[in-house]
Scaffold this motif. Structure first.
Motif, PDB file in Angstrom:
ATOM      1  N   SER A  32      23.510 -69.871  24.679  1.00  0.00           N
ATOM      2  CA  SER A  32      24.933 -69.713  24.615  1.00  0.00           C
ATOM      3  C   SER A  32      25.464 -68.714  23.619  1.00  0.00           C
ATOM      4  CB  SER A  32      25.408 -71.247  24.317  1.00  0.00           C
ATOM      5  OG  SER A  32      25.160 -71.526  22.921  1.00  0.00           O
ATOM      6  N   GLN A  33      24.546 -68.791  22.389  1.00  0.00           N
ATOM      7  CA  GLN A  33      24.797 -67.744  21.425  1.00  0.00           C
ATOM      8  C   GLN A  33      24.757 -66.081  21.767  1.00  0.00           C
ATOM      9  OE1 GLN A  33      22.408 -68.009  18.086  1.00  0.00           O
ATOM     10  NE2 GLN A  33      23.461 -66.577  16.837  1.00  0.00           N
ATOM     11  N   HIS A  34      24.033 -65.981  22.534  1.00  0.00           N
ATOM     12  CA  HIS A  34      23.542 -64.488  23.063  1.00  0.00           C
ATOM     13  C   HIS A  34      24.373 -63.984  24.260  1.00  0.00           C
ATOM     14  CE1 HIS A  34      20.245 -65.017  19.758  1.00  0.00           C
ATOM     15  NE2 HIS A  34      20.844 -63.901  19.464  1.00  0.00           N
ATOM     16  N   VAL A  35      24.928 -65.088  25.029  1.00  0.00           N
ATOM     17  CA  VAL A  35      25.398 -64.693  26.298  1.00  0.00           C
ATOM     18  C   VAL A  35      26.815 -64.207  26.323  1.00  0.00           C
ATOM     19  CG1 VAL A  35      26.765 -66.937  26.785  1.00  0.00           C
ATOM     20  CG2 VAL A  35      25.566 -65.653  28.815  1.00  0.00           C
ATOM     21  N   LYS A  36      27.209 -63.259  27.063  1.00  0.00           N
ATOM     22  CA  LYS A  36      28.699 -62.507  26.934  1.00  0.00           C
ATOM     23  C   LYS A  36      29.668 -63.615  27.444  1.00  0.00           C
ATOM     24  CE  LYS A  36      27.435 -57.771  27.061  1.00  0.00           C
ATOM     25  NZ  LYS A  36      27.516 -56.527  27.781  1.00  0.00           N
ATOM     26  N   HIS A  37      30.778 -63.760  26.778  1.00  0.00           N
ATOM     27  CA  HIS A  37      31.907 -64.814  27.020  1.00  0.00           C
ATOM     28  C   HIS A  37      32.959 -63.778  27.712  1.00  0.00           C
ATOM     29  CE1 HIS A  37      29.956 -68.235  25.191  1.00  0.00           C
ATOM     30  NE2 HIS A  37      29.717 -67.327  24.229  1.00  0.00           N
ATOM     31  N   THR A  38      33.962 -64.493  28.135  1.00  0.00           N
ATOM     32  CA  THR A  38      35.082 -64.118  28.844  1.00  0.00           C
ATOM     33  C   THR A  38      36.142 -63.800  27.633  1.00  0.00           C
ATOM     34  OG1 THR A  38      34.804 -65.329  31.037  1.00  0.00           O
ATOM     35  CG2 THR A  38      36.724 -64.430  30.830  1.00  0.00           C
ATOM     36  N   CYS A  39      36.736 -62.512  27.980  1.00  0.00           N
ATOM     37  CA  CYS A  39      37.854 -62.226  26.858  1.00  0.00           C
ATOM     38  C   CYS A  39      38.968 -63.028  27.468  1.00  0.00           C
ATOM     39  CB  CYS A  39      37.812 -60.728  26.784  1.00  0.00           C
ATOM     40  SG  CYS A  39      39.104 -60.315  25.643  1.00  0.00           S
ATOM     41  N   PRO A  40      40.069 -63.748  26.557  1.00  0.00           N
ATOM     42  CA  PRO A  40      41.222 -64.340  26.947  1.00  0.00           C
ATOM     43  C   PRO A  40      42.068 -63.275  26.867  1.00  0.00           C
ATOM     44  CG  PRO A  40      40.499 -64.871  24.851  1.00  0.00           C
ATOM     45  CD  PRO A  40      39.371 -64.240  25.296  1.00  0.00           C
ATOM     46  N   PHE A  41      42.181 -62.165  26.376  1.00  0.00           N
ATOM     47  CA  PHE A  41      43.058 -60.998  26.460  1.00  0.00           C
ATOM     48  C   PHE A  41      43.058 -60.227  27.638  1.00  0.00           C
ATOM     49  CE2 PHE A  41      41.972 -61.912  22.027  1.00  0.00           C
ATOM     50  CZ  PHE A  41      43.151 -62.273  21.462  1.00  0.00           C
TER      51      PHE A  41
END
Length: 91
Positions: A32-41
Protein backbone atom coordinates in the motif's frame (compact mmCIF):
# COMPACT_ATOMS: atom_id res chain seq x y z
CA UNK A 1 19.24 -10.30 -5.77
CA UNK A 2 17.18 -13.35 -4.94
CA UNK A 3 14.89 -14.59 -7.70
CA UNK A 4 12.78 -16.96 -5.56
CA UNK A 5 10.15 -14.45 -4.39
CA UNK A 6 7.14 -15.64 -6.38
CA UNK A 7 5.04 -16.41 -3.30
CA UNK A 8 6.33 -13.85 -0.83
CA UNK A 9 6.81 -10.97 -3.25
CA UNK A 10 8.20 -7.76 -1.80
CA UNK A 11 9.19 -9.25 1.56
CA UNK A 12 11.45 -11.86 0.00
CA UNK A 13 14.31 -9.57 0.94
CA UNK A 14 13.84 -10.61 4.58
CA UNK A 15 14.39 -14.30 3.83
CA UNK A 16 13.28 -16.60 6.63
CA UNK A 17 13.69 -13.97 9.36
CA UNK A 18 10.95 -12.51 11.58
CA UNK A 19 8.27 -15.20 11.05
CA UNK A 20 5.49 -15.49 8.49
CA UNK A 21 2.79 -13.50 10.25
CA UNK A 22 5.05 -10.45 10.73
CA UNK A 23 6.23 -10.65 7.13
CA UNK A 24 2.61 -10.80 5.92
CA UNK A 25 1.81 -7.61 7.86
CA UNK A 26 4.89 -5.88 6.46
CA UNK A 27 3.97 -7.02 2.94
CA UNK A 28 0.50 -5.49 3.23
CA UNK A 29 1.97 -2.21 4.48
CA UNK A 30 4.72 -2.02 1.89
CA UNK A 31 2.39 -2.77 -1.03
CA UNK A 32 0.00 0.00 0.00
CA UNK A 33 2.96 2.31 0.55
CA UNK A 34 4.42 1.90 -2.92
CA UNK A 35 1.20 1.86 -4.96
CA UNK A 36 0.09 5.02 -6.73
CA UNK A 37 -3.01 6.62 -5.21
CA UNK A 38 -5.75 8.72 -6.82
CA UNK A 39 -5.16 12.47 -6.65
CA UNK A 40 -8.17 14.31 -5.13
CA UNK A 41 -7.36 17.46 -7.11
CA UNK A 42 -7.05 16.15 -10.69
CA UNK A 43 -8.56 12.66 -10.32
CA UNK A 44 -5.63 10.83 -11.92
CA UNK A 45 -3.76 7.92 -10.38
CA UNK A 46 -0.53 9.85 -9.95
CA UNK A 47 -0.19 10.43 -6.20
CA UNK A 48 3.09 8.99 -4.92
CA UNK A 49 4.85 9.31 -1.61
CA UNK A 50 7.99 11.47 -1.57
CA UNK A 51 8.94 11.11 2.08
CA UNK A 52 7.19 10.03 5.28
CA UNK A 53 3.82 11.79 5.21
CA UNK A 54 4.57 13.85 2.06
CA UNK A 55 2.54 12.96 -1.05
CA UNK A 56 3.07 14.46 -4.51
CA UNK A 57 0.89 14.34 -7.61
CA UNK A 58 2.88 14.04 -10.82
CA UNK A 59 0.13 15.41 -13.07
CA UNK A 60 -1.08 18.54 -11.27
CA UNK A 61 2.18 19.08 -9.31
CA UNK A 62 0.46 19.46 -5.93
CA UNK A 63 2.22 18.37 -2.76
CA UNK A 64 0.14 17.57 0.31
CA UNK A 65 0.58 16.05 3.76
CA UNK A 66 -0.99 12.69 4.48
CA UNK A 67 -0.34 9.46 6.30
CA UNK A 68 3.00 7.71 6.48
CA UNK A 69 2.00 4.65 4.43
CA UNK A 70 -1.30 5.72 2.84
CA UNK A 71 -2.39 9.03 1.40
CA UNK A 72 -5.48 9.26 3.59
CA UNK A 73 -5.63 7.91 7.12
CA UNK A 74 -8.71 6.60 8.91
CA UNK A 75 -8.90 9.48 11.44
CA UNK A 76 -8.53 12.04 8.65
CA UNK A 77 -11.38 10.44 6.72
CA UNK A 78 -13.69 10.51 9.74
CA UNK A 79 -12.83 14.16 10.46
CA UNK A 80 -13.52 15.14 6.83
CA UNK A 81 -16.91 13.43 6.90
CA UNK A 82 -17.79 15.09 10.23
CA UNK A 83 -16.85 18.52 8.85
CA UNK A 84 -18.92 17.90 5.72
CA UNK A 85 -21.89 16.83 7.87
CA UNK A 86 -21.62 19.88 10.13
CA UNK A 87 -21.41 22.22 7.13
CA UNK A 88 -24.63 20.69 5.84
CA UNK A 89 -26.36 21.30 9.18
CA UNK A 90 -25.25 24.95 9.17
CA UNK A 91 -26.92 25.71 5.83
Amino acid sequence: MAKCTKKVGLVGKYGTCYGTSLRKMVKKTEISQHVKHTCPFCGKTKMKGRAVGIWHSGSCMKTVAGGAWNYSTTPATSVKSAIRRLKGLKD
